[in-house]
Design an enzyme around this catalytic site. Structure first.
Site, PDB file in Angstrom:
ATOM      1  N   HIS A 146       0.685   3.291 -14.505  1.00 38.29           N
ATOM      2  CA  HIS A 146      -0.636   2.929 -14.903  1.00 38.29           C
ATOM      3  C   HIS A 146      -1.528   4.231 -14.747  1.00 38.29           C
ATOM      4  O   HIS A 146      -1.170   5.250 -14.227  1.00 38.29           O
ATOM      5  CB  HIS A 146      -1.399   2.239 -13.833  1.00 38.29           C
ATOM      6  CG  HIS A 146      -1.352   2.817 -12.264  1.00 38.29           C
ATOM      7  ND1 HIS A 146      -2.334   3.097 -11.889  1.00 38.29           N
ATOM      8  CD2 HIS A 146      -0.542   2.330 -11.331  1.00 38.29           C
ATOM      9  CE1 HIS A 146      -2.218   3.474 -10.510  1.00 38.29           C
ATOM     10  NE2 HIS A 146      -1.060   3.221  -9.971  1.00 38.29           N
ATOM     11  N   ASP A 162      -1.025   9.055  -7.887  1.00 39.35           N
ATOM     12  CA  ASP A 162      -0.966   7.503  -8.208  1.00 39.35           C
ATOM     13  C   ASP A 162      -1.659   7.200  -9.157  1.00 39.35           C
ATOM     14  O   ASP A 162      -3.028   7.097  -9.182  1.00 39.35           O
ATOM     15  CB  ASP A 162      -1.478   6.961  -6.803  1.00 39.35           C
ATOM     16  CG  ASP A 162      -1.248   5.174  -6.748  1.00 39.35           C
ATOM     17  OD1 ASP A 162      -0.859   4.749  -8.035  1.00 39.35           O
ATOM     18  OD2 ASP A 162      -1.817   4.739  -5.828  1.00 39.35           O
ATOM     19  N   GLU A 174      -4.852  -0.866 -12.632  1.00 40.09           N
ATOM     20  CA  GLU A 174      -3.991  -1.241 -11.608  1.00 40.09           C
ATOM     21  C   GLU A 174      -4.396  -1.417 -10.217  1.00 40.09           C
ATOM     22  O   GLU A 174      -4.082  -2.264  -9.544  1.00 40.09           O
ATOM     23  CB  GLU A 174      -2.606  -0.073 -11.685  1.00 40.09           C
ATOM     24  CG  GLU A 174      -1.356  -0.811 -10.859  1.00 40.09           C
ATOM     25  CD  GLU A 174      -1.445  -0.302  -9.374  1.00 40.09           C
ATOM     26  OE1 GLU A 174      -0.608  -0.730  -8.708  1.00 40.09           O
ATOM     27  OE2 GLU A 174      -2.327   0.549  -8.946  1.00 40.09           O
ATOM     28  N   GLU A 175      -5.345  -0.436  -9.863  1.00 36.30           N
ATOM     29  CA  GLU A 175      -5.766  -0.169  -8.364  1.00 36.30           C
ATOM     30  C   GLU A 175      -6.693  -1.485  -8.190  1.00 36.30           C
ATOM     31  O   GLU A 175      -7.183  -1.441  -6.990  1.00 36.30           O
ATOM     32  CB  GLU A 175      -6.586   1.144  -8.418  1.00 36.30           C
ATOM     33  CG  GLU A 175      -5.516   2.218  -8.642  1.00 36.30           C
ATOM     34  CD  GLU A 175      -4.697   2.488  -7.488  1.00 36.30           C
ATOM     35  OE1 GLU A 175      -4.638   1.586  -6.525  1.00 36.30           O
ATOM     36  OE2 GLU A 175      -3.710   3.259  -7.657  1.00 36.30           O
ATOM     37  N   HIS A 205      -4.249   7.593  -2.241  1.00 32.90           N
ATOM     38  CA  HIS A 205      -5.339   7.424  -2.272  1.00 32.90           C
ATOM     39  C   HIS A 205      -6.378   8.218  -1.317  1.00 32.90           C
ATOM     40  O   HIS A 205      -7.215   7.849  -0.622  1.00 32.90           O
ATOM     41  CB  HIS A 205      -5.569   5.877  -1.825  1.00 32.90           C
ATOM     42  CG  HIS A 205      -4.974   4.686  -2.658  1.00 32.90           C
ATOM     43  ND1 HIS A 205      -5.200   3.422  -2.860  1.00 32.90           N
ATOM     44  CD2 HIS A 205      -4.131   4.932  -3.797  1.00 32.90           C
ATOM     45  CE1 HIS A 205      -4.458   2.978  -3.649  1.00 32.90           C
ATOM     46  NE2 HIS A 205      -4.072   3.753  -4.280  1.00 32.90           N
TER      47      HIS A 205
HETATM   48 CO    CO Z   1      -0.085   3.200  -8.253  1.00 29.08          CO
END
Ligand code: CO
Length: 360
Positions: A65, A180, A212-213, A323
């Protein structure tokens, strides 16, 4: 030859909160362009690149992603401070005292999440975690009109963390805001480069997904656009190798090689695929890790649920401090992940694909 390190730095630095992945998509598009036969975007903005196999051959889908956790302008107060909406899973503690980039029609505006000065806090106040709804961004505006007219800030403008990627103290560790899943994206691009001149008996789709998040939204539509036979999702893994995390919570370690999620709250991998990936890693001498998580959620879950279902697996690059403004990965793990995925693709053949899809 692709320079993996500089690709990683560029990818992490690009701002791309969910739904606003343009800068990232541009990098991925430019990188993949010479490795694939076609490039398209679906109706939500996921990038679908295809390296053709023979007509009517099976489809292998690699995905990663493009979005990162971010914020969005909720409204501007009369005195020019920005109230925001979270995009993705932030801890309130991680939001405070950071730099942010508001993506306005007039360009990037720098803002900070200020915190009340401790000198004037009561003992009770000092021990409290501030709630997200009490937070705001300070952009140095005189008032609401100044924020709107001079800086061009409007409700709905996306906000990305501001944190430049850098090699950590001359180690193999790289610090960045968006591993991420820019780590997964870098693996995706590097794998497509490594197989660009190889004739394979199947199609390879390299899909860079959006949103995605906020709930695997881009993976949903792109999995339907592709309808894969086998799915490999490339993600950031949860490293458990620093103080305060138990082995029970997360088992991956940095520099231990790529990992397979054997359980997260969004999916169970296909165990034949687990065994195939494990054998491939063993034969190639690539160290492989396993992770069983209680929570999480990732795009592989959407791939495996599309149409009549697809054998799918989630492969990860171990990551510390997900995150947040400063996550850490190891370049060595990224290199090994590229090697592993490349080996998996070059080992797959039609018979193996059929057997992975067979539940008898
Ligand atoms: Co991810």
């Amino acid at each position: 030859m692709l320079n993996l390190e500089s690709l990683l730095l560029r990818l992490s630095n690009a701002p791309g909160p969910p739904g606003f992945e343009n800068a990232v998509r541009q990098i991925v598009k430019n990188e993949l362009d010479s490795y694939v036969d076609s490039l398209e975007t679906d109706g939500m903005g996921s990038l679908i690149a295809l390296k053709n196999g023979p007509p009517d051959s099976p489809k292998i889908m690699l995905s990663a992603h493009m979005d990162e956790v971010g914020l969005l302008v909720r409204y501007i107060t009369s005195d020019g401070f920005i109230k925001f909406q979270n995009l993705g899973g932030w801890l309130d503690q991680a939001l405070i005292g950071q730099r942010w980039q508001i993506m306005t029609s007039k360009g990037i505006v720098l803002g900070i999440t200020g915190i009340k000065t401790p000198h004037i806090m009561s003992v009770e106040e000092r021990g409290k975690v501030l709630k997200g709804e009490s937070l705001f961004l300070d952009v140095g505006a005189k008032n609401k009109t100044d924020a709107e007219e001079r800086l061009g800030i409007r409700p709905g403008d996306p906000i990305a963390p501001s944190s430049e990627a850098t090699i950590l103290n001359k180690s193999e560790f790289i610090l960045g805001k968006a591993w991420d899943d820019r780590a997964g994206l870098a693996v995706l691009i590097a794998v497509m480069e490594s197989i660009k001149d190889t004739n394979l008996p199947f199609h390879v789709y390299a899909v860079a997904t959006v949103q995605e998040e906020v709930g695997l939204r881009g993976a949903h539509t792109s999995s339907y656009a592709v309808n894969p036979d086998i799915g490999l999702n490339l993600e950031s893994g949860v490293a458990g190798d620093y103080p305060g995390i138990s082995q029970y919570e997360a088992q991956e370690k940095l520099n231990g090689g790529p990992a397979i999620f054997l359980h997260d709250s969004s999916m169970l991998p296909n165990l034949k695929l687990r065994d195939f990936v494990t054998e491939t890693a063993d034969k190639a001498g690539i160290s492989l890790q396993f992770n069983v998580l209680s929570g999480y959620g990732q795009d592989g879950a959407e791939m495996q649920k599309a149409f009549e279902g697809t054998p799918a697996i989630n492969l990860t690059v171990p990551t510390r401090y997900l995150h947040s403004h400063n996550s850490i990965i190891s370049l060595e793990d990224v290199k090994l992940a590229v090697k592993l995925v490349e080996k998996c693709i070059s080992t797959l053949d039609l018979k193996l694909i059929e057997s992975l899809k067979n539940f008898d």
